[in-house]
Design an enzyme around this catalytic site. Structure first.
Site, mmCIF file in Angstrom:
data_model
loop_
_atom_site.group_PDB
_atom_site.id
_atom_site.type_symbol
_atom_site.label_atom_id
_atom_site.label_comp_id
_atom_site.label_asym_id
_atom_site.label_seq_id
_atom_site.Cartn_x
_atom_site.Cartn_y
_atom_site.Cartn_z
ATOM 1 N N CYS A 251 4.748 65.132 28.280
ATOM 2 C CA CYS A 251 4.314 64.863 27.051
ATOM 3 C C CYS A 251 2.837 65.297 26.675
ATOM 4 O O CYS A 251 2.321 65.539 25.385
ATOM 5 C CB CYS A 251 4.826 63.462 26.602
ATOM 6 S SG CYS A 251 6.438 63.068 26.685
ATOM 7 N N CYS B 278 10.572 53.385 18.752
ATOM 8 C CA CYS B 278 10.446 54.773 19.579
ATOM 9 C C CYS B 278 10.306 55.903 18.642
ATOM 10 O O CYS B 278 10.377 55.921 17.487
ATOM 11 C CB CYS B 278 12.224 54.856 19.857
ATOM 12 S SG CYS B 278 12.989 53.681 20.671
ATOM 13 N N SER B 279 9.677 56.825 19.467
ATOM 14 C CA SER B 279 9.268 58.117 18.460
ATOM 15 C C SER B 279 10.204 58.802 18.299
ATOM 16 O O SER B 279 11.397 58.484 18.825
ATOM 17 C CB SER B 279 8.121 59.006 19.307
ATOM 18 O OG SER B 279 8.788 59.046 20.828
ATOM 19 N N ILE C 198 12.951 62.305 18.218
ATOM 20 C CA ILE C 198 13.062 63.483 18.960
ATOM 21 C C ILE C 198 13.121 64.770 17.896
ATOM 22 O O ILE C 198 13.499 64.721 16.856
ATOM 23 C CB ILE C 198 14.476 63.524 19.532
ATOM 24 C CG1 ILE C 198 14.781 62.559 20.455
ATOM 25 C CG2 ILE C 198 15.031 64.782 19.886
ATOM 26 C CD1 ILE C 198 16.114 62.146 20.939
ATOM 27 N N LYS D 142 5.750 58.490 16.066
ATOM 28 C CA LYS D 142 6.709 57.646 15.337
ATOM 29 C C LYS D 142 7.209 58.121 14.091
ATOM 30 O O LYS D 142 8.521 58.251 13.983
ATOM 31 C CB LYS D 142 5.908 56.208 15.369
ATOM 32 C CG LYS D 142 6.839 55.235 14.390
ATOM 33 C CD LYS D 142 7.851 54.640 15.384
ATOM 34 C CE LYS D 142 9.310 55.399 15.410
ATOM 35 N NZ LYS D 142 10.159 55.461 14.028
ATOM 36 N N HIS E 119 7.791 63.754 17.695
ATOM 37 C CA HIS E 119 7.229 63.958 18.706
ATOM 38 C C HIS E 119 8.114 65.372 19.750
ATOM 39 O O HIS E 119 8.829 65.141 20.629
ATOM 40 C CB HIS E 119 7.517 62.671 19.772
ATOM 41 C CG HIS E 119 6.777 62.784 21.125
ATOM 42 N ND1 HIS E 119 5.655 63.763 21.669
ATOM 43 C CD2 HIS E 119 7.006 61.970 22.001
ATOM 44 C CE1 HIS E 119 5.429 63.378 22.729
ATOM 45 N NE2 HIS E 119 6.144 62.313 23.325
HETATM 46 C C1 LIG Z 1 15.629 56.089 19.685
HETATM 47 C C2 LIG Z 1 16.822 57.186 19.984
HETATM 48 C C3 LIG Z 1 17.486 56.938 21.133
HETATM 49 C C4 LIG Z 1 17.578 57.097 18.771
HETATM 50 O O1 LIG Z 1 18.699 58.254 18.974
HETATM 51 P P1 LIG Z 1 20.131 58.177 18.394
HETATM 52 O O2 LIG Z 1 20.527 56.651 18.831
HETATM 53 O O3 LIG Z 1 20.817 59.278 18.940
HETATM 54 O O4 LIG Z 1 19.995 58.363 16.938
HETATM 55 P P2 LIG Z 1 20.464 59.520 16.048
HETATM 56 O O5 LIG Z 1 19.736 60.688 16.313
HETATM 57 O O6 LIG Z 1 21.978 59.600 16.170
HETATM 58 O O7 LIG Z 1 20.057 59.121 14.434
HETATM 59 C C5 LIG Z 1 20.889 57.793 14.036
HETATM 60 C C6 LIG Z 1 19.890 57.642 12.651
HETATM 61 O O8 LIG Z 1 18.751 56.813 13.400
HETATM 62 C C7 LIG Z 1 17.634 57.732 12.885
HETATM 63 N N1 LIG Z 1 16.563 57.787 13.890
HETATM 64 C C8 LIG Z 1 16.828 58.559 15.071
HETATM 65 N N2 LIG Z 1 15.598 58.483 15.867
HETATM 66 C C9 LIG Z 1 14.979 57.350 15.274
HETATM 67 C C10 LIG Z 1 13.570 57.105 15.481
HETATM 68 N N3 LIG Z 1 13.018 57.080 16.730
HETATM 69 N N4 LIG Z 1 13.058 55.994 14.455
HETATM 70 C C11 LIG Z 1 13.767 55.776 13.376
HETATM 71 N N5 LIG Z 1 14.803 56.486 13.227
HETATM 72 C C12 LIG Z 1 15.391 57.050 13.919
HETATM 73 C C13 LIG Z 1 18.203 58.920 12.580
HETATM 74 O O9 LIG Z 1 17.263 59.623 11.470
HETATM 75 C C14 LIG Z 1 19.452 58.716 11.800
HETATM 76 O O10 LIG Z 1 19.163 58.227 10.728
HETATM 77 P P3 LIG Z 1 20.487 58.444 9.598
HETATM 78 O O11 LIG Z 1 21.628 57.611 9.983
HETATM 79 O O12 LIG Z 1 19.601 57.828 8.366
HETATM 80 O O13 LIG Z 1 20.492 59.895 9.506
HETATM 81 C C15 LIG Z 1 15.872 58.590 20.115
HETATM 82 O O14 LIG Z 1 15.404 58.735 19.254
HETATM 83 C C16 LIG Z 1 15.242 58.407 21.377
HETATM 84 O O15 LIG Z 1 15.367 58.783 22.385
HETATM 85 N N6 LIG Z 1 13.665 58.449 21.035
HETATM 86 C C17 LIG Z 1 12.561 58.532 21.935
HETATM 87 C C18 LIG Z 1 12.369 59.755 22.394
HETATM 88 C C19 LIG Z 1 11.362 59.635 23.736
HETATM 89 O O16 LIG Z 1 11.711 59.143 24.668
HETATM 90 N N7 LIG Z 1 10.369 60.624 23.750
HETATM 91 C C20 LIG Z 1 9.458 60.846 24.921
HETATM 92 C C21 LIG Z 1 8.505 59.597 25.099
HETATM 93 S S1 LIG Z 1 7.782 59.453 26.565
#
Ligand SMILES: CC(C)(COP(=O)(O)OP(=O)(O)OC[C@H]1O[C@@H](n2cnc3c(N)ncnc32)[C@H](O)[C@@H]1OP(=O)(O)O)[C@@H](O)C(=O)NCCC(=O)NCCS
Length: 390
Positions: free
Chosen positions: A89, A212-213, A215, A334, A338
């Site tokens: 990252c 969580c940040s 995707i 956030k 990211h």
């Molecule tokens: C948190 C996380 C697991 C959610 O993924 P998911 O469960 O597959 O969620 P989805 O993509 O199915 O989205 C479902 C809903 O949540 C929302 N959403 C997804 N990620 C979000 C987040 N991080 N913050 C807020 N809302 C989020 C989507 O917009 C969607 O909203 P909607 O239903 O109103 O359209 C994913 O965002 C993630 O892995 N984030 C961390 C990324 C990371 O690790 N980066 C590197 C860091 S070192």
């Protein structure tokens, strides 16, 4: 000499961040490059830009490697030396450091540096696996560890050692979503309440959805030159006056502390010393909030507050727009999003806008000194840069 310019930023560009369906990474990078060219009409990109450095984390997302040459071609810079840097990252933070070295060495007068990642066409399960490649294979990935899991370990250690609370972390999310609501390029432009953040579903306890940040797809770029050439291109340059980069063990399990990132502290020390500045000199910062706990730890590692007081700093509103030191006015990872390879130079883009008075609704009045803090993985790489209005 205090805050002597090392290199000067003469322009910057950012694509829209979000779910950019139907676009390849190269097209997203071209969008960022176009903005950087349009912001600097005195620059003739094809003639003036002598090298390109691009941060890009993974070929798995698009099944496309060889990113340096690909992005040079799509940015209209065919035939110049083009190099990809990879540091998870922190890939484009490392690209920025490399570009700075190229200018400082005298090898290239004008360089473009940026970053790109296309992620959202993949399932969350795939992205989680690709991201995890930036952690230790035998003792983390192979045991089922993920990045939310690794940062959850840091969060519980911080809660145990300092009494940091889930509410402190949610406060960071609320702030960054507020800032993101003011940024037309942010992935998620919606304000949230503390209750929404606190009651969102658990991802890896104590981290919930809003800790969580995102995707995200996106690209960013900057154009750098020697300070003595900056006036040829612009009347409003931003100078980089300090740069630091450090590394640490790839495995979190080998670290002495789980509540602080040694690489980030070392990179910050180098940057402050080079700039001859202290944390109190910084007016604004973009820090690596891949998880809300990471922003709290960043406040402490950068010296914005004492160890253990990061949660309190957020609670007191000191890092919100209008506070003593606004942090992540862009919305941060956030809320702005990211796209991992693009994040480091996207942070510098926000500082460029702020220090040249172009940050519109999120402008920090009279901001003069800015800082960026970009972390790779769970902290095995960190870069810190300090900027001054020209
Ligand atoms: C948190 C996380 C697991 C959610 O993924 P998911 O469960 O597959 O969620 P989805 O993509 O199915 O989205 C479902 C809903 O949540 C929302 N959403 C997804 N990620 C979000 C987040 N991080 N913050 C807020 N809302 C989020 C989507 O917009 C969607 O909203 P909607 O239903 O109103 O359209 C994913 O965002 C993630 O892995 N984030 C961390 C990324 C990371 O690790 N980066 C590197 C860091 S070192």
């Amino acid at each position: 000499m205090k805050d002597k310019p090392l290199v000067s930023l003469i322009s910057a560009g950012l694509s829209k961040f979000g779910k950019l369906e139907g676009l390849y990474a190269r097209e997203i990078f071209a969008e960022a490059a176009k903005e950087a060219y349009e912001r600097c009409p005195k620059l003739d990109p094809k003639k003036d830009i002598k090298a390109l450095y691009v941060g890009h984390m993974g070929e798995s997302y698009e099944h496309q490697g060889h990113t340096g040459a690909t992005m040079a071609d799509w940015a209209g810079l065919l035939h110049i030396p083009a190099t990809r840097t990879e540091a998870a990252c922190a890939s484009s933070g490392a690209a920025l450091r490399t570009a700075l070295q190229a200018v400082l060495s005298g090898l290239s007068d004008v360089v473009m540096v940026g970053g790109v990642e296309k992620m959202t066409h993949r399932s969350t399960a795939d992205v989680t696996e690709y991201l995890a490649m930036a952690s230790d294979f035998p003792f983390e990935q192979w045991q089922g560890m993920t990045f939310p899991g690794l940062y959850a370990l840091m969060a519980t250690a911080h809660m145990h050692e300092y009494g940091t609370t889930e509410k402190d972390m949610a406060t960071v999310a609320v702030k960054n979503h507020y800032h993101g609501s003011l940024n037309p390029k942010a992935h998620m432009q919606k304000e949230i309440t503390l209750e929404t953040a606190m009651t969102s579903r658990v991802v890896a306890w104590p981290l919930k959805l809003y800790d969580c940040s995102l995707i995200t797809d996106g690209a960013s770029c900057l154009i750098l030159t020697k300070p003595e050439l900056a006036s040829k291109f612009t009347d409003t340059p931003v100078h980089i006056v300090g740069s630091g980069q450090a590394s640490d063990t790839i495995g979190l399990y080998e670290r002495e502390s789980l509540t602080s990132l040694a690489a980030a502290k070392l990179a910050a020390k180098q940057a402050y010393e080079m700039a001859d500045m202290k944390p109190e000199d910084i007016n604004i910062a973009e820090v690596h909030d891949c998880f809300t706990i990471a922003e709290i730890i960043a406040y402490e590692d950068l010296g914005f507050c004492k160890a253990g007081e990061g949660g309190k700093l957020a609670e007191e509103g000191e890092t919100r727009l209008g506070g003593r030191i606004p942090v992540n006015t862009s919305g941060g990872l956030k809320s702005k999003g990211h796209p991992v390879g693009a994040t480091g130079t996207a942070q510098a883009y926000e500082i460029f806008l702020q220090l040249t008075g172009q940050a519109e609704r999120r402008q920090v009045k009279d901001a003069e000194i800015g800082l960026t803090h970009n972390v790779g993985g769970s902290g095995a790489t960190a870069t810190v840069h300090i900027y001054r209005r020209g």
